[in-house]
Design a protein around this motif. Sequence first.
Motif, PDB file in Angstrom:
ATOM      1  N   GLY A   1      -5.951   9.806  -7.177  1.00 39.08           N
ATOM      2  CA  GLY A   1      -5.245  10.508  -6.110  1.00 39.08           C
ATOM      3  C   GLY A   1      -5.805  10.172  -4.743  1.00 39.08           C
ATOM      4  N   TYR A   2      -7.144  10.063  -4.643  1.00 32.51           N
ATOM      5  CA  TYR A   2      -7.761   9.717  -3.363  1.00 32.51           C
ATOM      6  C   TYR A   2      -7.402   8.295  -2.938  1.00 32.51           C
ATOM      7  CZ  TYR A   2     -10.735  13.896  -3.632  1.00 32.51           C
ATOM      8  OH  TYR A   2     -11.187  15.193  -3.681  1.00 32.51           O
ATOM      9  N   ILE A   3      -7.441   7.376  -3.882  1.00 32.73           N
ATOM     10  CA  ILE A   3      -7.117   5.980  -3.563  1.00 32.73           C
ATOM     11  C   ILE A   3      -5.651   5.851  -3.123  1.00 32.73           C
ATOM     12  CG2 ILE A   3      -6.852   3.656  -4.527  1.00 32.73           C
ATOM     13  CD1 ILE A   3      -9.256   4.270  -6.330  1.00 32.73           C
ATOM     14  N   ALA A   4      -4.759   6.520  -3.849  1.00 27.91           N
ATOM     15  CA  ALA A   4      -3.339   6.475  -3.499  1.00 27.91           C
ATOM     16  C   ALA A   4      -3.092   7.104  -2.128  1.00 27.91           C
ATOM     17  CB  ALA A   4      -2.520   7.191  -4.573  1.00 27.91           C
ATOM     18  N   SER A   5      -3.763   8.226  -1.852  1.00 23.28           N
ATOM     19  CA  SER A   5      -3.610   8.882  -0.547  1.00 23.28           C
ATOM     20  C   SER A   5      -4.133   7.995   0.568  1.00 23.28           C
ATOM     21  CB  SER A   5      -4.355  10.223  -0.548  1.00 23.28           C
ATOM     22  OG  SER A   5      -3.814  11.104  -1.503  1.00 23.28           O
ATOM     23  N   ALA A   6      -5.276   7.340   0.328  1.00 25.42           N
ATOM     24  CA  ALA A   6      -5.840   6.437   1.337  1.00 25.42           C
ATOM     25  C   ALA A   6      -4.895   5.266   1.598  1.00 25.42           C
ATOM     26  CB  ALA A   6      -7.200   5.922   0.873  1.00 25.42           C
ATOM     27  N   ALA A   7      -4.294   4.732   0.527  1.00 21.77           N
ATOM     28  CA  ALA A   7      -3.350   3.619   0.682  1.00 21.77           C
ATOM     29  C   ALA A   7      -2.163   4.038   1.546  1.00 21.77           C
ATOM     30  CB  ALA A   7      -2.873   3.150  -0.687  1.00 21.77           C
ATOM     31  N   LEU A   8      -1.653   5.243   1.302  1.00 28.28           N
ATOM     32  CA  LEU A   8      -0.524   5.738   2.090  1.00 28.28           C
ATOM     33  C   LEU A   8      -0.906   5.960   3.553  1.00 28.28           C
ATOM     34  CD1 LEU A   8       1.057   8.245  -0.433  1.00 28.28           C
ATOM     35  CD2 LEU A   8       2.196   6.272   0.576  1.00 28.28           C
ATOM     36  N   LEU A   9      -2.074   6.547   3.778  1.00 26.41           N
ATOM     37  CA  LEU A   9      -2.515   6.806   5.147  1.00 26.41           C
ATOM     38  C   LEU A   9      -2.735   5.502   5.910  1.00 26.41           C
ATOM     39  CD1 LEU A   9      -5.031   9.754   4.589  1.00 26.41           C
ATOM     40  CD2 LEU A   9      -2.762   9.863   5.644  1.00 26.41           C
TER      41      LEU A   9
ATOM     42  N   LEU B   1       0.833  -1.206   0.000  1.00 22.56           N
ATOM     43  CA  LEU B   1       0.000   0.000   0.000  1.00 22.56           C
ATOM     44  C   LEU B   1       0.866   1.255   0.000  1.00 22.56           C
ATOM     45  CD1 LEU B   1      -2.880  -0.879   2.512  1.00 22.56           C
ATOM     46  CD2 LEU B   1      -3.043  -0.663   0.029  1.00 22.56           C
ATOM     47  N   ILE B   2       1.911   1.261   0.830  1.00 23.01           N
ATOM     48  CA  ILE B   2       2.788   2.433   0.907  1.00 23.01           C
ATOM     49  C   ILE B   2       3.548   2.624  -0.401  1.00 23.01           C
ATOM     50  CG2 ILE B   2       4.844   3.377   2.022  1.00 23.01           C
ATOM     51  CD1 ILE B   2       3.902   2.168   4.637  1.00 23.01           C
ATOM     52  N   VAL B   3       4.149   1.546  -0.904  1.00 27.22           N
ATOM     53  CA  VAL B   3       4.982   1.652  -2.107  1.00 27.22           C
ATOM     54  C   VAL B   3       4.162   2.087  -3.313  1.00 27.22           C
ATOM     55  CG1 VAL B   3       6.365   0.348  -3.761  1.00 27.22           C
ATOM     56  CG2 VAL B   3       6.706  -0.002  -1.309  1.00 27.22           C
ATOM     57  N   TYR B   4       3.039   1.407  -3.558  1.00 25.38           N
ATOM     58  CA  TYR B   4       2.263   1.723  -4.744  1.00 25.38           C
ATOM     59  C   TYR B   4       1.429   2.989  -4.573  1.00 25.38           C
ATOM     60  CZ  TYR B   4       3.772  -2.316  -7.313  1.00 25.38           C
ATOM     61  OH  TYR B   4       4.549  -3.207  -8.007  1.00 25.38           O
ATOM     62  N   GLY B   5       1.060   3.294  -3.336  1.00 24.19           N
ATOM     63  CA  GLY B   5       0.381   4.563  -3.093  1.00 24.19           C
ATOM     64  C   GLY B   5       1.298   5.716  -3.427  1.00 24.19           C
ATOM     65  N   TYR B   6       2.540   5.643  -2.956  1.00 21.37           N
ATOM     66  CA  TYR B   6       3.475   6.731  -3.239  1.00 21.37           C
ATOM     67  C   TYR B   6       3.884   6.740  -4.702  1.00 21.37           C
ATOM     68  CZ  TYR B   6       6.742  10.402  -2.232  1.00 21.37           C
ATOM     69  OH  TYR B   6       7.360  11.622  -2.209  1.00 21.37           O
ATOM     70  N   ALA B   7       4.052   5.550  -5.294  1.00 17.41           N
ATOM     71  CA  ALA B   7       4.424   5.478  -6.708  1.00 17.41           C
ATOM     72  C   ALA B   7       3.358   6.139  -7.583  1.00 17.41           C
ATOM     73  CB  ALA B   7       4.624   4.024  -7.124  1.00 17.41           C
ATOM     74  N   THR B   8       2.089   5.919  -7.220  1.00 16.51           N
ATOM     75  CA  THR B   8       0.995   6.528  -7.984  1.00 16.51           C
ATOM     76  C   THR B   8       1.044   8.049  -7.905  1.00 16.51           C
ATOM     77  OG1 THR B   8      -0.421   4.597  -7.583  1.00 16.51           O
ATOM     78  CG2 THR B   8      -1.512   6.632  -8.267  1.00 16.51           C
ATOM     79  N   ILE B   9       1.198   8.565  -6.699  1.00 18.18           N
ATOM     80  CA  ILE B   9       1.295  10.017  -6.515  1.00 18.18           C
ATOM     81  C   ILE B   9       2.519  10.559  -7.260  1.00 18.18           C
ATOM     82  CG2 ILE B   9       1.641  11.862  -4.836  1.00 18.18           C
ATOM     83  CD1 ILE B   9      -1.146  10.697  -4.725  1.00 18.18           C
TER      84      ILE B   9
ATOM     85  N   THR C   1       6.699   9.744   9.931  1.00 20.24           N
ATOM     86  CA  THR C   1       6.122  11.052  10.246  1.00 20.24           C
ATOM     87  C   THR C   1       6.134  11.963   9.024  1.00 20.24           C
ATOM     88  OG1 THR C   1       6.880  10.875  12.550  1.00 20.24           O
ATOM     89  CG2 THR C   1       6.292  13.069  11.753  1.00 20.24           C
ATOM     90  N   LEU C   2       7.262  11.993   8.333  1.00 13.69           N
ATOM     91  CA  LEU C   2       7.374  12.844   7.150  1.00 13.69           C
ATOM     92  C   LEU C   2       6.428  12.372   6.057  1.00 13.69           C
ATOM     93  CD1 LEU C   2       8.998  15.332   6.480  1.00 13.69           C
ATOM     94  CD2 LEU C   2      10.768  13.873   5.490  1.00 13.69           C
ATOM     95  N   LEU C   3       6.329  11.059   5.881  1.00 13.89           N
ATOM     96  CA  LEU C   3       5.417  10.511   4.877  1.00 13.89           C
ATOM     97  C   LEU C   3       3.976  10.900   5.181  1.00 13.89           C
ATOM     98  CD1 LEU C   3       4.950   8.694   2.411  1.00 13.89           C
ATOM     99  CD2 LEU C   3       4.843   6.743   3.962  1.00 13.89           C
ATOM    100  N   TYR C   4       3.595  10.786   6.448  1.00 16.57           N
ATOM    101  CA  TYR C   4       2.229  11.126   6.847  1.00 16.57           C
ATOM    102  C   TYR C   4       1.940  12.604   6.613  1.00 16.57           C
ATOM    103  CZ  TYR C   4      -1.769   8.869   9.051  1.00 16.57           C
ATOM    104  OH  TYR C   4      -2.977   8.264   9.272  1.00 16.57           O
ATOM    105  N   LEU C   5       2.901  13.456   6.961  1.00 11.02           N
ATOM    106  CA  LEU C   5       2.714  14.900   6.770  1.00 11.02           C
ATOM    107  C   LEU C   5       2.605  15.257   5.289  1.00 11.02           C
ATOM    108  CD1 LEU C   5       5.186  16.339   9.441  1.00 11.02           C
ATOM    109  CD2 LEU C   5       2.687  16.366   9.511  1.00 11.02           C
ATOM    110  N   VAL C   6       3.376  14.568   4.447  1.00 11.36           N
ATOM    111  CA  VAL C   6       3.302  14.805   3.002  1.00 11.36           C
ATOM    112  C   VAL C   6       1.913  14.464   2.477  1.00 11.36           C
ATOM    113  CG1 VAL C   6       4.089  13.910   0.765  1.00 11.36           C
ATOM    114  CG2 VAL C   6       5.757  14.590   2.492  1.00 11.36           C
ATOM    115  N   VAL C   7       1.381  13.332   2.925  1.00 12.47           N
ATOM    116  CA  VAL C   7       0.050  12.918   2.465  1.00 12.47           C
ATOM    117  C   VAL C   7      -1.018  13.883   2.968  1.00 12.47           C
ATOM    118  CG1 VAL C   7      -1.683  11.081   2.489  1.00 12.47           C
ATOM    119  CG2 VAL C   7       0.741  10.500   2.378  1.00 12.47           C
ATOM    120  N   ILE C   8      -0.962  14.243   4.248  1.00 13.61           N
ATOM    121  CA  ILE C   8      -1.968  15.137   4.832  1.00 13.61           C
ATOM    122  C   ILE C   8      -1.964  16.491   4.131  1.00 13.61           C
ATOM    123  CG2 ILE C   8      -2.600  16.437   6.898  1.00 13.61           C
ATOM    124  CD1 ILE C   8      -3.401  13.536   7.030  1.00 13.61           C
ATOM    125  N   THR C   9      -0.791  17.064   3.900  1.00 19.77           N
ATOM    126  CA  THR C   9      -0.735  18.372   3.240  1.00 19.77           C
ATOM    127  C   THR C   9      -1.189  18.272   1.787  1.00 19.77           C
ATOM    128  OG1 THR C   9       1.629  17.990   2.798  1.00 19.77           O
ATOM    129  CG2 THR C   9       1.048  19.332   4.731  1.00 19.77           C
TER     130      THR C   9
END
Length: 371
Positions: free
Chosen positions: A257-265, A222-230, A295-303
């Motif tokens: 974008g929503y699906i990728a963000s949800a996967a990362l979160l 989820l993290i890898v492909y979520g970030y890869a998509t973004i 923490t940095l990954l989460y902040l990137v997704v939230i912003t």
Amino acid sequence: MAKVNPKLIDELKELGAFDISACYSCGVCTATCPLAQEGHEFPRKIIRYAILGLEDKLISSTEPWLCYYCGECTQSCPRGADPAGFMMAVRRYLTTRYDFTGFSRRFYRSKVVELISTILLFTVTVLGIYLVHGPIILTRVDLDSFLPPHIVELGDIVILVVLSALLLTNVYRMYRLTVMARNIPFTAYIKEFIRTVVPHFLTQIRMLKCNRNTLNWIMHILIVYGYATIFIFVVVFLDLFQTNVLYPIYSPIRLGGYIASAALLIGAGYAIYGRLRKNTVMRRYSHSTDWFFLTLLYLVVITGVLVDVFKYMGLPMETYIAYTVHLGLVTPLLVLEVPFAKWSHLAYRPFAIYFTRLNDLAKARIAQATA
């Protein structure tokens, strides 16, 4: 004669190898490891290298990367030596040895370096946006005017080229340190690259051989492909992603974008929750760089989500500020993590499998020649 480093254990302890001195080399860890195999036994062999201070042997080993931290060895260890945590510490150590710049060593050993480098990269990015941004239109959200896409694309290209060069150089150093034989046909290099690096980089499927790792594998994907998509949206399809067009909810761009963000979160949230609860072997000890990455990954997704929310709410200034902060956080996440820390493991693991296979092929050719 092998070079001995009497401080090797102390260096590994700094990186998370607690209680490994309790090991009396019984071999239970290797016997219970679902990934250890003949010729590539671990963790016992790697632990012995460290205890004896055989630094060269440790650096030339690919086995630490063949471990996926399922925790079976730690659960079965009669001495509580935590061999799984030790293997993770060795991977951090090896990351510092592959890095020709020496920055990875400083990054892993100092929280001050983590903090200062993050603040510096964030500040430089935000200052750069302040200096080059276009008109700030407050009557509507106009991202294209505030920060023209060609400027962001230029920054993306520069970062991509520099980070790729750094990471590939470090992978080449890994090759020089671990692949001892050079008597392999070029065609074998290509064939094994396709058979090992490509599928393992895309799937990390080896992780599923560990019984305890199924959920961890799902979250990892989820993290890898979520970030890869973004990443693909922002780098390849920036004109579609950073736009003033208000896409409907069912648009592939917006929905993707929503699906990728949800996967990362979900993936990052699971990892953070596990580290707070310490509910598995691999979550009992977290190095400061683990927390830094999550923490940095989460902040990137939230912003990133906030940019979209403010944009669709028609809040111009809030959108511009959120976008600036978002890019300011993306820079240290990429610059620090890809070549020097956690993200680099995504490359080192599949290449370790590749280099292991090359060594095995070389040994087989030698055995055939002397038979």
